[in-house]
Structures are given as C-alpha cells and as structure tokens.
Design a protein around this motif. Structure first.
Motif, PDB file in Angstrom:
ATOM      1  N   ALA A  77      32.110 -77.666 -68.904  1.00  0.00           N
ATOM      2  CA  ALA A  77      31.077 -76.908 -68.201  1.00  0.00           C
ATOM      3  C   ALA A  77      31.660 -76.009 -67.114  1.00  0.00           C
ATOM      4  O   ALA A  77      31.170 -74.900 -66.878  1.00  0.00           O
ATOM      5  N   MET A  78      32.713 -76.485 -66.441  1.00  0.00           N
ATOM      6  CA  MET A  78      33.347 -75.708 -65.374  1.00  0.00           C
ATOM      7  C   MET A  78      33.911 -74.377 -65.878  1.00  0.00           C
ATOM      8  O   MET A  78      34.031 -73.417 -65.118  1.00  0.00           O
ATOM      9  N   SER A 110      22.345 -73.381 -68.532  1.00  0.00           N
ATOM     10  CA  SER A 110      23.565 -73.384 -69.341  1.00  0.00           C
ATOM     11  C   SER A 110      23.322 -74.147 -70.635  1.00  0.00           C
ATOM     12  O   SER A 110      23.056 -75.350 -70.602  1.00  0.00           O
ATOM     13  N   ALA A 147      25.715 -77.138 -70.816  1.00  0.00           N
ATOM     14  CA  ALA A 147      25.385 -78.243 -69.914  1.00  0.00           C
ATOM     15  C   ALA A 147      24.180 -79.023 -70.423  1.00  0.00           C
ATOM     16  O   ALA A 147      24.173 -80.262 -70.387  1.00  0.00           O
ATOM     17  N   GLN A 163      32.348 -82.307 -67.924  1.00  0.00           N
ATOM     18  CA  GLN A 163      32.371 -81.457 -66.733  1.00  0.00           C
ATOM     19  C   GLN A 163      33.491 -80.425 -66.808  1.00  0.00           C
ATOM     20  O   GLN A 163      33.330 -79.279 -66.357  1.00  0.00           O
ATOM     21  N   HIS A 219      28.268 -71.196 -65.283  1.00  0.00           N
ATOM     22  CA  HIS A 219      28.655 -71.870 -64.037  1.00  0.00           C
ATOM     23  C   HIS A 219      29.243 -70.884 -63.033  1.00  0.00           C
ATOM     24  O   HIS A 219      28.867 -70.879 -61.848  1.00  0.00           O
ATOM     25  N   LYS A 220      30.146 -70.043 -63.494  1.00  0.00           N
ATOM     26  CA  LYS A 220      30.806 -69.113 -62.575  1.00  0.00           C
ATOM     27  C   LYS A 220      29.804 -68.122 -61.969  1.00  0.00           C
ATOM     28  O   LYS A 220      29.876 -67.814 -60.773  1.00  0.00           O
ATOM     29  N   THR A 280      32.548 -72.357 -68.104  1.00  0.00           N
ATOM     30  CA  THR A 280      31.561 -71.436 -68.675  1.00  0.00           C
ATOM     31  C   THR A 280      31.210 -70.310 -67.712  1.00  0.00           C
ATOM     32  O   THR A 280      31.260 -70.462 -66.485  1.00  0.00           O
ATOM     33  N   ALA A 292      26.622 -68.701 -61.527  1.00  0.00           N
ATOM     34  CA  ALA A 292      25.762 -69.455 -60.612  1.00  0.00           C
ATOM     35  C   ALA A 292      26.430 -69.669 -59.263  1.00  0.00           C
ATOM     36  O   ALA A 292      25.778 -69.603 -58.209  1.00  0.00           O
ATOM     37  N   VAL A 293      27.735 -69.929 -59.276  1.00  0.00           N
ATOM     38  CA  VAL A 293      28.464 -70.094 -58.016  1.00  0.00           C
ATOM     39  C   VAL A 293      28.452 -68.786 -57.224  1.00  0.00           C
ATOM     40  O   VAL A 293      28.240 -68.783 -56.008  1.00  0.00           O
TER      41      VAL A 293
END
Length: 259
Positions: free
Chosen positions: A233-234, A202, A205, A230, A239-240, A236, A242-243
């Motif tokens: 970053a949450m 990211s 990040a 944070q 992040h989504k 982006t 990657a989850v």
C-alpha cells in the motif's frame, strides 16, 4: 434480464432482485443472472463498489420452494446445484471491492445468506431476517455456515439456525447483522452513498483489508500479512497523493459519508 436489474452509475454498481410474485426468491434463473453480474463486476475494474437490494418491498424470501419441490433431482443433482451456487457466491464474498446490502422487508433463508455475503448491511425498520431452513427440514446454505458465526459468534449462530426464529431490525443491529437502520425512502440512497465513497479510496488497500479480515488466522500470520500488505500500500500513487493532500492542507479525497 428477467429476474434482476443491474446498472452502473458513476463507478457504483447496483444489483436489484425483482420477482414480485415470489418476493424475490432465488430461483435457478435468478441465480444464473446473479452469477453473470458477479463475473461482470470481477472483470470491470472501473466498478469500485456494489450495492445489492430487492424490489417490491422485500430483499429476498429465500429459495424458490415451488421450484425445489418440482426439480426432481437426486442427491448428486442437488450437490451439483449447490456447487453452481457456490461458484458465484464464493466470488461475491471474496470480491475485492466493498459490497453493501440494502435490506427492506424479508431476508429469509438463502436471502439472509445473500445479505450476509455483503461487507455492510443497511436495513429499514421493517426488515426481517430469518435462518429459516430448519422449518423445511434443511440446513443453512448460501454461505451462512461461514458468515453468520463470524458476525454473531458460534452460540448465537447455532441458536438462530436451530430455532429458525425471525430477527427484527432492531435486534439485527444489536447482533451486528445490520450496521444501521434507515427509513425505506432513504435506504437505497444511503447504501449508494456509502458505496460512492469508495470511488475515491485506494482499491489495493480496500482489497487487502477484505482479505485480512476474511483470512483470520493466528497473531503471527496476521502480523506477517499486515507487514506485506502495508508495504504494498505504501508504494501506491493513492497513498502518495493522500499524503501530499494532507501536507498541503487540502481536504482528503476519500471520506466515509456522514450518517
């Protein structure tokens, strides 16, 4: 460019100092060319990491003493010359993407400072580091007053600055100046391997981590920055995604390369 080589390959930039006659000393011409490259990287958001290295079996021998001896500058002239250096050095240290220095041979004086401007230093067993300024009656420059104490602590930084002694590769690792050692034939490939891993990280990040570490500050200020960072970053897509990869048992897209 006459004193450096610059290439971009698969979103990784590599800047190579290349002036064999002076062991890649930071001449005014080289400083101007580095400044141009730093601005190019700042503008090009497709570049995700930077590797800095040296040709000719050396990283950088420091300032070009022959040029210094014949420059004929007065106090104000030297100050303006230092400020020109700081313009691009500040941007390099604060660059919002990872910088990896690949050091072989000499990293002396301003060359040591240039290596310390990177986030990670990879070295060969024949690398030699030295804050050599006192040998010629000068004080450290190229950001060393800022970077070196943050890496080795105040007492050791003063010892290295005031003794102007050479630090070998093994001691550089023990001090935290270098992160790891690689054989000369593997050095650049390893640095570029680390750099390439950030193509899938990211960007936000990475930028926030670098800002947080550079800022320092007290606990309350750091925790406040942490909360703000944070939250950003949450939100982006990186992040989504990657989850979702984790929940779907797919391999992660970002992976630090194995040693």
């Amino acid at each position: 460019m006459d004193t450096i080589h610059f290439e971009i390959r698969e979103q990784v930039a590599t800047l190579t100092l290349d002036k064999a006659a002076t062991r890649n000393a930071l001449s005014p011409a080289m400083r101007e060319e580095i400044a141009e490259v730093v601005q190019t990287i700042k503008r090009d958001r497709d570049i995700r990491a930077l590797v800095i290295t040296g040709a000719n079996g050396h990283f950088c021998s420091g300032g070009d003493l022959r040029n210094i001896a014949t420059a004929g500058l007065d106090n104000q002239g030297w100050r303006e010359r230092m400020q020109a250096l700081h313009d691009w050095l500040r941007d390099l240290i604060a660059l919002d993407r990872p910088v990896i220095a690949a050091v072989d041979g000499a990293a002396y004086g301003a060359g040591f400072g240039l290596a310390l401007a990177a986030d990670f230093v990879i070295a060969t067993p024949r690398a030699r580091f030295c804050v050599s300024f006192l040998k010629v009656g000068l004080v450290p420059d190229c950001g060393t007053f800022y970077t070196l104490p943050r890496i080795v602590g105040a007492q050791r930084a003063k010892e290295l600055m005031l003794s102007a002694r050479e630090v070998g590769a093994d001691e550089a690792v023990r001090l935290g100046v270098a992160m790891e050692l690689q054989p000369p034939e593997r050095l650049l490939a390893r640095a570029q391997q680390i750099a390439a891993s950030f193509v899938h990280a990211s960007p936000l990040a990475v930028s926030l981590v670098k800002r947080a570490v550079a800022a320092g500050g007290d606990l309350a200020a750091q925790l406040e920055f942490e909360a703000d960072a944070q939250a950003l970053a949450m939100g982006t897509a990186v992040h989504k995604d990657a989850v979702q990869d984790f929940l779907s048992k797919r391999p992660p897209r970002f992976s630090w390369p194995a040693a």
